[in-house]
Design an enzyme around this catalytic site. Structure first.
Site, PDB file in Angstrom:
ATOM      1  N   SER A  88       0.826  -1.222   0.000  1.00 37.40           N
ATOM      2  CA  SER A  88       0.000   0.000   0.000  1.00 37.40           C
ATOM      3  C   SER A  88       0.855   1.264   0.000  1.00 37.40           C
ATOM      4  O   SER A  88       1.868   1.359   0.697  1.00 37.40           O
ATOM      5  CB  SER A  88      -0.909   0.016   1.238  1.00 37.40           C
ATOM      6  OG  SER A  88      -1.595   1.245   1.333  1.00 37.40           O
ATOM      7  N   LYS A 143     -14.422  -3.700   4.563  1.00 34.71           N
ATOM      8  CA  LYS A 143     -15.179  -2.456   4.449  1.00 34.71           C
ATOM      9  C   LYS A 143     -16.640  -2.594   4.887  1.00 34.71           C
ATOM     10  O   LYS A 143     -17.245  -1.613   5.336  1.00 34.71           O
ATOM     11  CB  LYS A 143     -15.122  -1.932   3.018  1.00 34.71           C
ATOM     12  CG  LYS A 143     -13.757  -1.428   2.597  1.00 34.71           C
ATOM     13  CD  LYS A 143     -13.797  -0.860   1.194  1.00 34.71           C
ATOM     14  CE  LYS A 143     -12.429  -0.361   0.773  1.00 34.71           C
ATOM     15  NZ  LYS A 143     -12.452   0.276  -0.556  1.00 34.71           N
ATOM     16  N   ASN A 181     -14.675   3.043   4.497  1.00 36.73           N
ATOM     17  CA  ASN A 181     -13.236   2.956   4.225  1.00 36.73           C
ATOM     18  C   ASN A 181     -12.420   3.880   5.126  1.00 36.73           C
ATOM     19  O   ASN A 181     -11.204   3.879   5.058  1.00 36.73           O
ATOM     20  CB  ASN A 181     -12.940   3.251   2.748  1.00 36.73           C
ATOM     21  CG  ASN A 181     -12.924   4.735   2.441  1.00 36.73           C
ATOM     22  OD1 ASN A 181     -13.701   5.505   2.994  1.00 36.73           O
ATOM     23  ND2 ASN A 181     -12.044   5.156   1.545  1.00 36.73           N
ATOM     24  N   ASP A 207     -14.436   6.696  -0.758  1.00 38.48           N
ATOM     25  CA  ASP A 207     -14.228   6.042  -2.050  1.00 38.48           C
ATOM     26  C   ASP A 207     -15.131   6.638  -3.139  1.00 38.48           C
ATOM     27  O   ASP A 207     -14.736   6.737  -4.296  1.00 38.48           O
ATOM     28  CB  ASP A 207     -14.507   4.545  -1.949  1.00 38.48           C
ATOM     29  CG  ASP A 207     -13.371   3.775  -1.294  1.00 38.48           C
ATOM     30  OD1 ASP A 207     -12.217   4.244  -1.364  1.00 38.48           O
ATOM     31  OD2 ASP A 207     -13.635   2.708  -0.715  1.00 38.48           O
ATOM     32  N   ALA A 262     -18.969  -6.396  -6.474  1.00 40.26           N
ATOM     33  CA  ALA A 262     -20.064  -5.795  -5.705  1.00 40.26           C
ATOM     34  C   ALA A 262     -19.713  -5.713  -4.225  1.00 40.26           C
ATOM     35  O   ALA A 262     -20.594  -5.679  -3.376  1.00 40.26           O
ATOM     36  CB  ALA A 262     -21.350  -6.608  -5.897  1.00 40.26           C
ATOM     37  N   GLY A 263     -18.420  -5.705  -3.914  1.00 44.83           N
ATOM     38  CA  GLY A 263     -17.995  -5.589  -2.521  1.00 44.83           C
ATOM     39  C   GLY A 263     -18.001  -4.146  -2.054  1.00 44.83           C
ATOM     40  O   GLY A 263     -18.715  -3.300  -2.594  1.00 44.83           O
ATOM     41  N   GLY A 264     -17.173  -3.860  -1.059  1.00 51.43           N
ATOM     42  CA  GLY A 264     -17.151  -2.515  -0.495  1.00 51.43           C
ATOM     43  C   GLY A 264     -16.733  -1.462  -1.502  1.00 51.43           C
ATOM     44  O   GLY A 264     -17.369  -0.414  -1.634  1.00 51.43           O
ATOM     45  N   ALA A 265     -15.645  -1.726  -2.259  1.00 53.40           N
ATOM     46  CA  ALA A 265     -15.225  -0.773  -3.286  1.00 53.40           C
ATOM     47  C   ALA A 265     -16.265  -0.705  -4.396  1.00 53.40           C
ATOM     48  O   ALA A 265     -16.541   0.365  -4.942  1.00 53.40           O
ATOM     49  CB  ALA A 265     -13.864  -1.171  -3.855  1.00 53.40           C
ATOM     50  N   TYR A 322      -4.667   0.054  -7.650  1.00 54.98           N
ATOM     51  CA  TYR A 322      -3.625   1.029  -7.962  1.00 54.98           C
ATOM     52  C   TYR A 322      -2.228   0.527  -7.650  1.00 54.98           C
ATOM     53  O   TYR A 322      -1.238   1.230  -7.900  1.00 54.98           O
ATOM     54  CB  TYR A 322      -3.867   2.342  -7.200  1.00 54.98           C
ATOM     55  CG  TYR A 322      -3.494   2.303  -5.745  1.00 54.98           C
ATOM     56  CD1 TYR A 322      -2.223   2.682  -5.318  1.00 54.98           C
ATOM     57  CD2 TYR A 322      -4.404   1.884  -4.782  1.00 54.98           C
ATOM     58  CE1 TYR A 322      -1.865   2.651  -3.979  1.00 54.98           C
ATOM     59  CE2 TYR A 322      -4.064   1.855  -3.449  1.00 54.98           C
ATOM     60  CZ  TYR A 322      -2.805   2.227  -3.053  1.00 54.98           C
ATOM     61  OH  TYR A 322      -2.450   2.180  -1.725  1.00 54.98           O
ATOM     62  N   GLY A 344      -5.998   3.183 -11.213  1.00 55.26           N
ATOM     63  CA  GLY A 344      -6.577   3.407  -9.893  1.00 55.26           C
ATOM     64  C   GLY A 344      -5.866   4.456  -9.064  1.00 55.26           C
ATOM     65  O   GLY A 344      -6.274   4.730  -7.924  1.00 55.26           O
TER      66      GLY A 344
END
Length: 291
Positions: A18, A74, A95, A110, A135-138, A230, A251
């Protein structure tokens, strides 16, 4: 006296690569602040995603000012917070967590982060028929962002039919019936044949999850591709799409704009997103800063 020292962190799985620590710490340094940003990797700790509640409580008790939350926590984190900002509540995904007076409040940066990046990087592309993978948190955040930006219809594709159907139902409640539909990967060939563009919001392509999210032969030059991953900035999906002549968006912009919004929540200071875009280009090894 205004606070000038902050302790924040990131909870998620496989987050070693990250760039969030560097983004936050560099911007803090430029503003004369001290920011210590720690990675709390559930893979390294050997705990399941469901342990996110314990980790949030421990961070609060240790004096953290806030946390970022990423895959796969998330949505799981919501049940362990004291309050949700309206956007996080509407999305069902968090997030960013801010600790204040012993309380943990969940936010979602986000949506605004992706919207700002998309408007900057793909300003003139057609948006009538958008296919989104994940279809998750992001995924919840970027689907909201796409519809806010004026997408006619978003088809949400997820291996879990219940998750894509649930997100589509939530989007239709928020934006109007017929604006979203949930489906499964077996429908991708037909959907992509008629689509204007693709939003990719799964972990595939991350350093810890390399590869393509669907067969390369489903791509065609007329499609635009927007990536959420990203790290690396050039995923296999983007590399393959660019070789075909597709318009693409990496990203990095979303990472910067969501980080800028989180920085504001953590510190109360206004970040310089233009400088942070230069940071991510440098940190990710891109020659030359974004225009």
């Amino acid at each position: 006296m205004a606070k000038d020292s902050f302790l924040v962190g990131l909870i998620g799985a496989g987050i070693g690569p990250s760039l969030s620590p560097a983004l936050h710490e560099r911007e803090a340094d430029r503003q004369g602040l001290r920011c210590l940003y720690r990675l709390i990797d559930i893979d390294v700790l050997g705990v399941r995603p469901e342990a996110v509640g314990d980790l949030v409580r421990a961070a609060r008790d240790l004096g953290f000012d806030g946390l970022n939350i990423t895959h796969p926590c998330k949505q799981l984190v919501i049940g362990h917070l004291d309050a949700l900002a309206p956007q996080a509540e509407a999305l069902g995904a968090v997030n960013t967590v801010v600790f204040e007076n012993g309380r943990a409040t969940g936010h979602n940066t986000d949506v605004t982060g992706f919207a700002a990046s998309f408007a900057r990087g793909l300003p003139d592309v057609p948006l009538e028929r958008v296919v989104q993978l994940g279809a998750g948190g992001a995924g919840a955040a970027v689907a909201h962002a796409m519809l806010t930006l004026g997408a006619g219809r978003v088809s949400v594709v997820d291996a879990r039919a219940d998750r894509s159907a649930e997100l589509a139902a939530s989007l239709n409640r928020h934006f109007g019936e017929g604006r979203a539909a949930g489906t499964t990967p077996d429908r991708l060939p037909r959907l992509l044949a008629d689509a204007d563009g693709i939003v990719h919001a799964t972990p595939t392509g991350m350093a810890a999850h390399p590869g393509l999210p669907f067969p390369a032969d489903l791509l065609r030059p007329e499609l635009w591709i927007a990536e959420v991953v990203y790290r690396p900035l050039e995923t296999e999906l983007l590399r393959t799409a660019r070789a075909l002549g597709c318009a693409t968006l990496d990203g990095g912009g979303m990472a910067v704009f969501q980080a800028a919004d989180a920085f504001r929540l953590f510190t109360g200071r206004e970040p310089d997103a233009a400088r942070m875009l230069q940071d991510i280009a440098e940190l990710a090894g891109v020659v030359g800063a974004p225009k």
